[in-house]
Scaffold this motif. Structure first.
Motif, PDB file in Angstrom:
ATOM      1  N   SER A  45       0.413  -7.315 -40.223  1.00  0.00           N
ATOM      2  CA  SER A  45       1.667  -8.029 -39.952  1.00  0.00           C
ATOM      3  C   SER A  45       1.764  -8.426 -38.481  1.00  0.00           C
ATOM      4  O   SER A  45       2.271  -9.502 -38.155  1.00  0.00           O
ATOM      5  CB  SER A  45       2.865  -7.165 -40.355  1.00  0.00           C
ATOM      6  OG  SER A  45       2.974  -6.016 -39.527  1.00  0.00           O
ATOM      7  N   GLU A  97      15.349  -7.607 -52.689  1.00  0.00           N
ATOM      8  CA  GLU A  97      13.949  -7.969 -52.813  1.00  0.00           C
ATOM      9  C   GLU A  97      13.286  -8.249 -51.470  1.00  0.00           C
ATOM     10  O   GLU A  97      12.070  -8.251 -51.365  1.00  0.00           O
ATOM     11  CB  GLU A  97      13.814  -9.200 -53.712  1.00  0.00           C
ATOM     12  CG  GLU A  97      14.276  -8.960 -55.148  1.00  0.00           C
ATOM     13  CD  GLU A  97      14.208 -10.228 -55.980  1.00  0.00           C
ATOM     14  OE1 GLU A  97      13.945 -11.294 -55.386  1.00  0.00           O
ATOM     15  OE2 GLU A  97      14.404 -10.142 -57.195  1.00  0.00           O
ATOM     16  N   SER A  98      14.060  -8.522 -50.431  1.00  0.00           N
ATOM     17  CA  SER A  98      13.492  -8.835 -49.122  1.00  0.00           C
ATOM     18  C   SER A  98      14.554  -8.654 -48.055  1.00  0.00           C
ATOM     19  O   SER A  98      15.734  -8.467 -48.356  1.00  0.00           O
ATOM     20  CB  SER A  98      12.955 -10.269 -49.089  1.00  0.00           C
ATOM     21  OG  SER A  98      14.012 -11.196 -49.223  1.00  0.00           O
ATOM     22  N   GLU A 139       2.811   1.554 -49.316  1.00  0.00           N
ATOM     23  CA  GLU A 139       2.417   0.527 -50.258  1.00  0.00           C
ATOM     24  C   GLU A 139       2.456  -0.841 -49.584  1.00  0.00           C
ATOM     25  O   GLU A 139       3.022  -1.001 -48.501  1.00  0.00           O
ATOM     26  CB  GLU A 139       3.326   0.542 -51.494  1.00  0.00           C
ATOM     27  CG  GLU A 139       3.253   1.839 -52.276  1.00  0.00           C
ATOM     28  CD  GLU A 139       4.096   1.810 -53.543  1.00  0.00           C
ATOM     29  OE1 GLU A 139       4.533   0.706 -53.943  1.00  0.00           O
ATOM     30  OE2 GLU A 139       4.317   2.881 -54.129  1.00  0.00           O
ATOM     31  N   SER A 140       1.849  -1.812 -50.249  1.00  0.00           N
ATOM     32  CA  SER A 140       1.747  -3.138 -49.660  1.00  0.00           C
ATOM     33  C   SER A 140       3.108  -3.820 -49.569  1.00  0.00           C
ATOM     34  O   SER A 140       3.938  -3.686 -50.474  1.00  0.00           O
ATOM     35  CB  SER A 140       0.804  -4.024 -50.486  1.00  0.00           C
ATOM     36  OG  SER A 140      -0.509  -3.529 -50.430  1.00  0.00           O
ATOM     37  N   VAL A 141       3.321  -4.532 -48.471  1.00  0.00           N
ATOM     38  CA  VAL A 141       4.474  -5.410 -48.329  1.00  0.00           C
ATOM     39  C   VAL A 141       3.962  -6.741 -47.805  1.00  0.00           C
ATOM     40  O   VAL A 141       2.857  -6.838 -47.267  1.00  0.00           O
ATOM     41  CB  VAL A 141       5.546  -4.837 -47.374  1.00  0.00           C
ATOM     42  CG1 VAL A 141       6.078  -3.521 -47.884  1.00  0.00           C
ATOM     43  CG2 VAL A 141       4.986  -4.682 -45.971  1.00  0.00           C
ATOM     44  N   GLN A 142       4.770  -7.760 -47.956  1.00  0.00           N
ATOM     45  CA  GLN A 142       4.398  -9.096 -47.488  1.00  0.00           C
ATOM     46  C   GLN A 142       5.297  -9.493 -46.333  1.00  0.00           C
ATOM     47  O   GLN A 142       6.521  -9.331 -46.407  1.00  0.00           O
ATOM     48  CB  GLN A 142       4.533 -10.109 -48.632  1.00  0.00           C
ATOM     49  CG  GLN A 142       4.076 -11.513 -48.259  1.00  0.00           C
ATOM     50  CD  GLN A 142       4.242 -12.488 -49.413  1.00  0.00           C
ATOM     51  OE1 GLN A 142       5.370 -12.794 -49.824  1.00  0.00           O
ATOM     52  NE2 GLN A 142       3.133 -12.952 -49.959  1.00  0.00           N
ATOM     53  N   ARG A 152       6.135 -12.825 -43.959  1.00  0.00           N
ATOM     54  CA  ARG A 152       5.928 -14.262 -43.820  1.00  0.00           C
ATOM     55  C   ARG A 152       7.058 -14.842 -42.975  1.00  0.00           C
ATOM     56  O   ARG A 152       8.159 -14.290 -42.910  1.00  0.00           O
ATOM     57  CB  ARG A 152       5.883 -14.946 -45.186  1.00  0.00           C
ATOM     58  CG  ARG A 152       7.139 -14.725 -46.014  1.00  0.00           C
ATOM     59  CD  ARG A 152       7.069 -15.393 -47.374  1.00  0.00           C
ATOM     60  NE  ARG A 152       8.244 -15.044 -48.174  1.00  0.00           N
ATOM     61  CZ  ARG A 152       9.423 -15.612 -48.068  1.00  0.00           C
ATOM     62  NH1 ARG A 152       9.603 -16.577 -47.174  1.00  0.00           N
ATOM     63  NH2 ARG A 152      10.438 -15.247 -48.830  1.00  0.00           N
ATOM     64  N   SER A 158       9.051  -8.591 -47.665  1.00  0.00           N
ATOM     65  CA  SER A 158       9.328  -8.456 -49.094  1.00  0.00           C
ATOM     66  C   SER A 158       8.258  -7.611 -49.757  1.00  0.00           C
ATOM     67  O   SER A 158       7.146  -7.461 -49.248  1.00  0.00           O
ATOM     68  CB  SER A 158       9.407  -9.834 -49.776  1.00  0.00           C
ATOM     69  OG  SER A 158       8.209 -10.562 -49.567  1.00  0.00           O
ATOM     70  N   MET A 159       8.607  -7.040 -50.912  1.00  0.00           N
ATOM     71  CA  MET A 159       7.683  -6.196 -51.650  1.00  0.00           C
ATOM     72  C   MET A 159       6.711  -7.059 -52.454  1.00  0.00           C
ATOM     73  O   MET A 159       7.018  -8.181 -52.852  1.00  0.00           O
ATOM     74  CB  MET A 159       8.452  -5.276 -52.601  1.00  0.00           C
ATOM     75  CG  MET A 159       9.360  -4.301 -51.883  1.00  0.00           C
ATOM     76  SD  MET A 159       8.426  -3.222 -50.767  1.00  0.00           S
ATOM     77  CE  MET A 159       9.681  -2.009 -50.373  1.00  0.00           C
ATOM     78  N   VAL A 160       5.526  -6.514 -52.655  1.00  0.00           N
ATOM     79  CA  VAL A 160       4.557  -7.134 -53.551  1.00  0.00           C
ATOM     80  C   VAL A 160       4.342  -6.171 -54.705  1.00  0.00           C
ATOM     81  O   VAL A 160       5.074  -5.184 -54.852  1.00  0.00           O
ATOM     82  CB  VAL A 160       3.238  -7.447 -52.820  1.00  0.00           C
ATOM     83  CG1 VAL A 160       3.475  -8.482 -51.738  1.00  0.00           C
ATOM     84  CG2 VAL A 160       2.635  -6.192 -52.202  1.00  0.00           C
ATOM     85  N   ALA A 161       3.363  -6.432 -55.522  1.00  0.00           N
ATOM     86  CA  ALA A 161       3.122  -5.563 -56.674  1.00  0.00           C
ATOM     87  C   ALA A 161       2.991  -4.115 -56.235  1.00  0.00           C
ATOM     88  O   ALA A 161       2.349  -3.803 -55.231  1.00  0.00           O
ATOM     89  CB  ALA A 161       1.859  -6.008 -57.402  1.00  0.00           C
TER      90      ALA A 161
END
Length: 325
Positions: A175, A246-247, A284-287, A289, A298-301
């Motif tokens: 990030s 969600e974000s 865990e993964s986050v996005q 942008r 925001s969260m991803v899978a």
């Protein structure tokens, strides 16, 4: 752009024309008829100017004021004062105040004038070469410090946070690269190398202690949904979460990068550590942008990121270093 021009400031139009005719064979000449016009010329074309020559006695303001302005705002410009014999005391005062390289008496001797200006141009070139070398050296040192901070943070995360730190830390580095991590600034006029190393060590310890405190504040990770995790992050960063959970939008880029590119000797704050602490806690993964108003997190899978390659940290150090150039 290479500075190669001479700026001459004098309120007498004939003197400007005479100077330009005498000096133009050795360098391009710019002219101005007042201190204010000279300042404006420096503001708009300062990158072109290697040498500034100013008359002392002009209506409104004396040449010393212009030379003082140039020293403060354009220190690489070589400054010279031209005066009549009766103004020699003012020329000496200007030299003692560090405002000028030398003075030229009026009326000018052609050969002496040209020789003095050639020497000034050579000095300006040497200053530019010196400054270029200093900038290159500073850039290398800043990149080294950035790499040092990444490795220091890795050790701090491993030492102060339970469990596997790699997943969260890799997202933090990714990030930082995505939003544009810069090289940290170092003011070598106020700090030497030993003091810098001490402050960086103290900084690392402080970050570690704050990471550990945040893990306690966040509480148990088990059972938390992505929406709940984002609400926790929003509270830690003091930013509003989206209604759907969600974000969230982080308005200040430094929130995501300050642990890497904050200025030397800057004391880390709890808020400045919250982003990394949350990533380590969530695991865990986050996005991340770019979005309107800042950067959207925001969260991803669901699920932990895939297995990291053995050289993931070295690759991150290289990529962030290149991006910071």
């Amino acid at each position: 752009m290479t500075a190669v021009k001479i700026l001459y400031v004098d309120d007498e139009a004939m003197a400007l024309k005479y100077f330009e005719r005498l000096v133009s064979p050795i360098a391009p000449v710019l002219t101005a008829i007042s201190v204010e016009e000279g300042k404006e010329m420096l503001r708009t074309r300062g990158a072109e100017i290697a040498v500034l020559v100013s008359d002392q006695r002009m209506p409104g303001a004396h040449g010393n004021e212009l030379l003082r302005y140039a020293r403060e705002h354009h220190p690489t410009v070589v400054r010279m004062l031209t005066t009549a014999y009766s103004e020699m005391g003012e020329a000496i005062e200007a030299i003692n105040a560090g405002e000028i390289y030398r003075y030229i008496t009026k009326p000018w001797d052609l050969e002496s004038l040209r020789a003095d200006l050639k020497n000034a141009l050579e000095l300006a070139e040497l200053r530019n070469e010196r400054d270029s070398l200093v900038r290159e050296k500073m850039l290398v040192q800043q990149q080294q410090m950035l790499a040092s901070r990444i490795t220091q943070l890795a050790l701090v995360c491993a030492g102060f946070v339970p469990g596997d730190y790699a997943a969260g830390f890799s997202v933090f580095l990714d990030s930082a690269q995505r939003v544009g991590c810069a090289a940290p600034s170092i003011d070598w006029r106020r700090i030497d190398h030993a003091d810098l190393m001490q402050s960086e060590a103290q900084r690392g310890v402080a970050i570690g202690q704050l990471l550990a405190q945040w893990q306690l504040d966040f509480g148990a990770r088990v059972g938390k949904t992505p929406a709940q995790a984002l609400t926790i992050l929003a509270t830690a960063l003091a930013v509003p979460a989206q209604a759907a959970g969600e974000s969230l939008v982080v308005p200040d880029r430094a929130t995501l990068t300050a642990l890497l590119d904050g200025p030397a000797q800057q004391v880390p704050t709890a808020a400045g550590v919250a982003w990394l602490a949350w990533l380590l806690w969530w695991g865990e993964s986050v996005q991340v942008r770019q979005a309107q108003g800042g950067w959207a997190v925001s969260m991803v899978a669901a699920g932990a990121p895939g297995r990291l390659p053995d050289d993931w940290l070295a690759d991150a150090i290289e990529q962030i270093g290149l991006a910071a150039l």
